[in-house]
Design a protein around this motif. Structure first.
Motif, mmCIF file in Angstrom:
data_model
loop_
_atom_site.group_PDB
_atom_site.id
_atom_site.type_symbol
_atom_site.label_atom_id
_atom_site.label_comp_id
_atom_site.label_asym_id
_atom_site.label_seq_id
_atom_site.Cartn_x
_atom_site.Cartn_y
_atom_site.Cartn_z
ATOM 1 N N SER A 1 66.435 1.574 46.646
ATOM 2 C CA SER A 1 65.529 1.230 47.776
ATOM 3 C C SER A 1 65.493 1.927 48.898
ATOM 4 O O SER A 1 64.373 1.684 49.718
ATOM 5 N N LYS A 2 66.500 2.633 49.156
ATOM 6 C CA LYS A 2 66.349 3.645 50.104
ATOM 7 C C LYS A 2 65.947 5.135 49.800
ATOM 8 O O LYS A 2 66.194 5.993 50.521
ATOM 9 N N GLY A 3 65.539 5.150 48.704
ATOM 10 C CA GLY A 3 64.871 6.551 48.313
ATOM 11 C C GLY A 3 65.961 7.504 47.633
ATOM 12 O O GLY A 3 65.733 8.745 47.445
ATOM 13 N N ILE A 4 66.930 6.908 47.261
ATOM 14 C CA ILE A 4 68.261 7.798 46.962
ATOM 15 C C ILE A 4 68.290 7.643 45.506
ATOM 16 O O ILE A 4 68.375 6.698 44.903
ATOM 17 N N CYS A 5 68.386 8.886 44.842
ATOM 18 C CA CYS A 5 68.688 9.030 43.187
ATOM 19 C C CYS A 5 70.074 9.418 43.078
ATOM 20 O O CYS A 5 70.461 10.606 43.431
ATOM 21 N N ALA A 6 71.017 8.597 42.284
ATOM 22 C CA ALA A 6 72.045 8.929 42.033
ATOM 23 C C ALA A 6 72.385 8.340 40.445
ATOM 24 O O ALA A 6 71.627 7.994 40.045
ATOM 25 N N SER A 7 73.669 8.333 40.109
ATOM 26 C CA SER A 7 73.818 7.859 38.816
ATOM 27 C C SER A 7 75.191 7.112 38.692
ATOM 28 O O SER A 7 76.118 7.364 39.385
ATOM 29 N N SER A 8 75.206 6.022 37.789
ATOM 30 C CA SER A 8 76.618 5.620 37.824
ATOM 31 C C SER A 8 77.532 6.141 36.845
ATOM 32 O O SER A 8 78.728 5.941 37.138
ATOM 33 N N GLY A 9 77.217 6.930 35.971
ATOM 34 C CA GLY A 9 77.965 7.432 34.811
ATOM 35 C C GLY A 9 77.264 8.827 34.532
ATOM 36 O O GLY A 9 77.320 9.659 35.504
ATOM 37 N N SER A 10 76.910 8.839 33.434
ATOM 38 C CA SER A 10 75.870 9.833 33.052
ATOM 39 C C SER A 10 74.650 9.331 32.515
ATOM 40 O O SER A 10 74.526 8.100 32.131
ATOM 41 N N ALA A 11 73.487 9.757 32.797
ATOM 42 C CA ALA A 11 72.308 9.476 32.293
ATOM 43 C C ALA A 11 72.185 8.770 30.793
ATOM 44 O O ALA A 11 71.396 8.094 30.594
ATOM 45 N N CYS A 12 73.138 9.421 30.137
ATOM 46 C CA CYS A 12 73.102 9.315 28.604
ATOM 47 C C CYS A 12 73.939 8.019 28.240
ATOM 48 O O CYS A 12 73.826 7.231 27.610
ATOM 49 N N THR A 13 74.909 7.412 29.482
ATOM 50 C CA THR A 13 75.609 6.282 28.777
ATOM 51 C C THR A 13 74.969 4.983 30.064
ATOM 52 O O THR A 13 75.313 3.680 29.638
ATOM 53 N N SER A 14 74.162 5.394 31.046
ATOM 54 C CA SER A 14 73.865 4.477 31.612
ATOM 55 C C SER A 14 72.705 3.499 31.050
ATOM 56 O O SER A 14 72.148 4.061 29.841
ATOM 57 N N GLY A 15 72.526 2.216 31.303
ATOM 58 C CA GLY A 15 71.558 1.738 30.456
ATOM 59 C C GLY A 15 72.336 0.859 29.478
ATOM 60 O O GLY A 15 71.718 -0.254 28.865
ATOM 61 N N THR A 16 73.719 1.092 29.257
ATOM 62 C CA THR A 16 74.410 0.493 28.323
ATOM 63 C C THR A 16 75.363 -0.361 29.348
ATOM 64 O O THR A 16 75.618 0.209 30.374
ATOM 65 N N SER A 17 76.158 -1.468 28.964
ATOM 66 C CA SER A 17 77.138 -2.233 29.801
ATOM 67 C C SER A 17 78.319 -1.543 29.400
ATOM 68 O O SER A 17 79.100 -1.971 30.176
ATOM 69 N N LYS A 18 78.451 -0.783 28.464
ATOM 70 C CA LYS A 18 79.961 -0.268 28.266
ATOM 71 C C LYS A 18 80.243 0.962 29.284
ATOM 72 O O LYS A 18 79.311 1.482 29.748
ATOM 73 N N PRO A 19 81.628 0.632 29.624
ATOM 74 C CA PRO A 19 82.049 1.672 30.786
ATOM 75 C C PRO A 19 81.896 3.156 30.233
ATOM 76 O O PRO A 19 82.166 3.433 29.037
ATOM 77 N N SER A 20 81.686 3.869 31.129
ATOM 78 C CA SER A 20 81.581 5.492 30.748
ATOM 79 C C SER A 20 82.848 6.097 30.037
ATOM 80 O O SER A 20 83.869 5.578 30.507
ATOM 81 N N HIS A 21 82.673 6.350 28.749
ATOM 82 C CA HIS A 21 83.854 7.119 27.984
ATOM 83 C C HIS A 21 84.821 7.980 28.964
ATOM 84 O O HIS A 21 85.963 8.036 28.604
#
Ligand code: PLP
Length: 380
Positions: A314-334
């Motif tokens: 909402s502040k225009g900032i693009c970042a990632s929580s894990g990797s793009a490939c694992t985000s969207g799942t609720s499993k923590p990053s391996h």
């Protein structure tokens, strides 16, 4: 609102010079590189020029470079290709727990076909243990595949040490260098690398083109059947424009490597010191040394990572929580689990990856926003 992009490990913007170099190959120079008339030969020549530029970036010979459709395809091609061509010699493969899914899932698929895979553990900084590597080698080990640098926490593995061990036992050594290429120096000859994967869209070239280096003399079974393109190893009419773009991006990366590294390192170190100073309790994930110059990854205890990303967005900032490939799942990053983070801490982690466009001013904005949001979301 101005977009501030800090997700360069997910993908990068195509450079202007790269795009300009590509454009003619979409219309004026549309010949099929396999055709013998002049506009076909022009396309063929463009591919061979690009091959030299890719080879130059990693100090390979041009005839050791195969163009593919992406980094994932390069990983699949070599891992399956070596497994199938050496299956009479053995069925054992060694890799690590923190590989990209393109390597992990390829190995899992081979396990279903009767191959056996050792997934090496990593320590809290993300490094494999060299004694573990040595101890896991068997008489029937045919391939070691260890990533050059990790896409989530930026850890750079001791590639030369690994390659020496592989050589001692006559085992093929492959490295997924998708995150490393263009960001740190790579010399396949000096480092003793037998095979290496790279991808266009992680180094300012377009999506949908990648390359695989395989040292001359190493046999691998081809992945796709069809025409005789790429020395009969990768069927399908070449993505000429994409390949030209990848070549140009590699040429530019080669010319600017030192400057680029220093620029990213400066931004990263400034960001890390600002976060450590201003956000109580923030934990840096991964190693402080031997880390990709553009990678920072922090856990903010008790903060929900998804909420953090939405607030940053909402502040225009693009970042990632894990990797793009694992985000969207609720499993923590391996990867974060492998370095010992609890599920809660993994869910509280944020990956910030810098690129050539980022400025110090961007980081000040990022840090200010982050302080505000973390404070808001922190549970006490
Ligand atoms: C992005 C990435 C890949 C996959 O590359 P694609 O071109 O997106 O298929 C493989 N390995 C690593 C380490 C990556 O970061």
């Amino acid at each position: 609102m101005k977009i501030r992009y800090f997700d360069n490990a997910a993908t990068t913007r195509v450079k202007k010079e790269v795009l300009e170099e590509m454009l003619p190959y979409f219309n004026e120079r549309y010949g099929n590189p396999s055709s013998l008339y002049s506009i076909g030969r022009i396309s063929k020549k463009a591919i061979e020029e690009a091959r030299k530029k890719v080879a130059n970036l990693i100090n390979a010979n041009p005839n050791e470079i195969y163009f593919t459709g992406c980094g994932s395809e390069s990983d699949n091609t070599i891992i399956k290709g070596i497994a199938y061509s050496r299956r009479k010699q053995g069925k054992h493969i060694i890799t690590s727990q923190i590989e990209h899914p393109a390597v992990l899932h390829t190995c899992q698929s081979l396990e279903k076909q009767g191959f056996e895979v050792t997934y090496l553990k990593v320590n809290k900084d993300g490094f494999i243990n060299i004694d573990d590597l040595r101890n896991s080698i068997r008489n029937d080990t045919i391939l070691i595949s260890i990533m050059f640098a990790n896409n989530e926490i930026g850890t750079i593995q001791p590639i030369e040490v690994i390659s020496k061990i592989a050589k001692m036992y006559n085992i093929v050594f492959h490295t997924d260098a998708v995150q490393a290429c263009g960001n740190i120096p790579i010399d396949v000859k000096k480092m003793g690398i037998d095979a290496l994967s790279l991808s266009g869209h992680k180094l300012y070239a377009p999506k949908g083109v990648g390359a695989l280096y395989v040292k001359n003399g190493i046999e691998f079974e081809k992945f796709m059947d069809g025409g005789h393109q790429e020395k009969n190893k990768r069927a399908g009419t070449e993505s000429v424009a994409g390949i030209v773009g990848l070549g140009k991006a590699c040429e530019l990366a080669n010319q600017n490597l030192r400057e680029h590294m220093n620029h990213l390192k400066e931004l990263r170190d400034y960001f890390i010191s600002q976060v450590e100073e201003k956000i109580q309790g923030a934990i840096l994930n991964g190693s402080k040394q031997d880390r990709l110059p553009g990678n920072a990854n922090f856990a903010f205890p008790t903060v929900d990572g998804e909420a953090l990303l939405l607030n940053l967005d909402s502040k225009g900032i693009c970042a990632s929580s894990g990797s793009a490939c694992t985000s969207g799942t609720s499993k923590p990053s391996h990867v974060l689990s492998s370095i010992g983070l609890s599920d809660e801490l993994a869910h509280s982690s944020l990956r910030i990856t810098f690129g050539e466009d980022n400025t110090k001013e961007d980081i000040d904005y990022l840090v200010t926003s982050l302080c505000e949001i973390v404070q808001k979301l922190q549970k006490r």
